[in-house]
Design a protein around this motif. Structure first.
Motif, PDB file in Angstrom:
ATOM      1  N   LEU A  56      55.065-110.562  -6.325  1.00 40.85           N
ATOM      2  CA  LEU A  56      55.816-110.032  -7.456  1.00 40.85           C
ATOM      3  C   LEU A  56      56.737-111.086  -8.061  1.00 40.85           C
ATOM      4  CD1 LEU A  56      56.724-106.483  -6.097  1.00 40.85           C
ATOM      5  CD2 LEU A  56      54.917-107.100  -7.719  1.00 40.85           C
ATOM      6  N   GLY A  57      57.125-112.085  -7.267  1.00 37.32           N
ATOM      7  CA  GLY A  57      57.948-113.170  -7.769  1.00 37.32           C
ATOM      8  C   GLY A  57      57.151-114.301  -8.390  1.00 37.32           C
ATOM      9  N   GLY A  58      55.823-114.167  -8.425  1.00 37.70           N
ATOM     10  CA  GLY A  58      54.983-115.197  -9.009  1.00 37.70           C
ATOM     11  C   GLY A  58      54.749-116.395  -8.125  1.00 37.70           C
ATOM     12  N   ALA A  67      49.722-107.649 -11.564  1.00 39.94           N
ATOM     13  CA  ALA A  67      51.143-107.304 -11.629  1.00 39.94           C
ATOM     14  C   ALA A  67      51.735-107.968 -12.854  1.00 39.94           C
ATOM     15  CB  ALA A  67      51.882-107.752 -10.370  1.00 39.94           C
ATOM     16  N   SER A  68      52.831-107.414 -13.358  1.00 38.22           N
ATOM     17  CA  SER A  68      53.495-107.996 -14.512  1.00 38.22           C
ATOM     18  C   SER A  68      54.988-107.727 -14.449  1.00 38.22           C
ATOM     19  CB  SER A  68      52.920-107.434 -15.818  1.00 38.22           C
ATOM     20  OG  SER A  68      53.199-106.043 -15.934  1.00 38.22           O
ATOM     21  N   PRO A  75      50.712-114.615 -11.858  1.00 39.30           N
ATOM     22  CA  PRO A  75      51.948-115.275 -11.450  1.00 39.30           C
ATOM     23  C   PRO A  75      52.772-115.861 -12.580  1.00 39.30           C
ATOM     24  CG  PRO A  75      50.088-116.687 -10.961  1.00 39.30           C
ATOM     25  CD  PRO A  75      49.516-115.385 -11.443  1.00 39.30           C
ATOM     26  N   GLY A  76      52.207-116.038 -13.765  1.00 38.31           N
ATOM     27  CA  GLY A  76      53.007-116.524 -14.885  1.00 38.31           C
ATOM     28  C   GLY A  76      53.499-117.941 -14.668  1.00 38.31           C
ATOM     29  N   GLY A  77      54.552-118.300 -15.414  1.00 34.01           N
ATOM     30  CA  GLY A  77      55.131-119.637 -15.306  1.00 34.01           C
ATOM     31  C   GLY A  77      56.613-119.563 -15.550  1.00 34.01           C
ATOM     32  N   ALA A  78      57.128-120.480 -16.353  1.00 33.00           N
ATOM     33  CA  ALA A  78      58.566-120.532 -16.609  1.00 33.00           C
ATOM     34  C   ALA A  78      59.059-119.258 -17.287  1.00 33.00           C
ATOM     35  CB  ALA A  78      58.899-121.748 -17.475  1.00 33.00           C
ATOM     36  N   ASP A  79      58.193-118.619 -18.080  1.00 31.32           N
ATOM     37  CA  ASP A  79      58.601-117.396 -18.764  1.00 31.32           C
ATOM     38  C   ASP A  79      58.820-116.247 -17.798  1.00 31.32           C
ATOM     39  OD1 ASP A  79      55.918-117.464 -18.193  1.00 31.32           O
ATOM     40  OD2 ASP A  79      55.285-116.401 -20.003  1.00 31.32           O
TER      41      ASP A  79
END
Length: 242
Positions: A56-58, A67-68, A75-79
């Motif tokens: 959940l923390g990427g 998950a979002s 996992p996303g990035g800096a955003d």
């Protein structure tokens, strides 16, 4: 505030799975939290709680599922990172730096405008202000934990993921942390607390889950059962079932 279907979720997970070889550390977890929710996550060692928080923390990619956070897929990035504060089970502080330097370093990474002021405010808030200029290696375990929490919230995250945040804290430290978490919740942050401390967590949460063998075996939304009743449920579903 409570979990509400009418509000846009700030954190969602759908059928999250994380496998390590043949073992499923997280096995099909789904949840949806809105701003102001605080989920207390309980379970025995090895239940998969930390692995879930890392996804959940990427920090960890799921084997399957999704998950979002605030609409950004993990996992996303800096955003994603700028939205999340993470309190790890280990403090992960820089021993050679002072408490203040550790928190200021995090503030700079997150692009906080008033680095010095932000660090000072969170250290004071957690009762660590008088130790701000002491090197971390010289601090007690409990004081290191306070600094770790300060570092996690210095950028005012909208989502806070806290893995055993009460570890090493004395009564004063636990009280300061509980007040801080309540303030964050009331200001609209979404919080997940992994802990064995039922008393503190149940006083804060709007939802509570018991995890075992990678799954949620019980999920309660407000109103949460009273402490004695929930303790008995927890023992039945985690300790006695082990």
């Amino acid at each position: 505030m409570t979990l509400a279907a009418t509000m846009e979720p700030s954190l969602t997970a759908r059928d999250l799975v994380r496998s390590f070889g043949p073992r499923r550390a997280v096995d099909g977890v789904s949840l949806s939290l809105v701003a102001g929710d605080c989920l207390a996550l309980f379970g025995p060692n090895g239940a998969g709680k930390t692995t879930l928080l890392r996804m959940l923390g990427g920090l960890l990619r799921p084997t399957s599922g999704s998950a979002s956070i605030e609409g950004v897929s993990l996992p996303g990035g800096a955003d994603v990172r700028v939205r999340v504060g993470l309190v790890s089970h280990q403090t992960m502080l820089y021993d050679a730096l002072t408490a203040r330097e550790n928190v200021e370093f995090a503030a700079r990474m997150y692009g906080v405008s008033d680095v010095r002021g932000a660090a000072e405010r969170v250290l004071q808030r957690l009762g660590a202000g008088s130790f701000a200029d002491v090197r971390v290696r010289s601090l007690s375990r409990g004081m290191q934990q306070r600094v770790s929490v300060a570092r996690a919230i210095v950028h005012q995250p909208s989502v806070l993921l806290a893995d055993e945040p009460f570890t090493g804290l004395d009564a004063a430290g636990a009280s300061a942390l509980t007040r801080m978490l309540a303030d964050l919740r009331d200001s609209g942050a979404t919080i997940i607390i992994v802990t064995h401390n039922l008393d503190e967590a149940l006083s804060l949460c709007t939802a509570a889950a018991i995890m075992r063998d990678g799954r949620f075996v019980r999920l309660d939304r407000a109103p949460i059962p009273a402490r004695d009743e929930y303790t008995a449920l927890y023992r039945e579903l985690s300790v006695d079932a082990a």
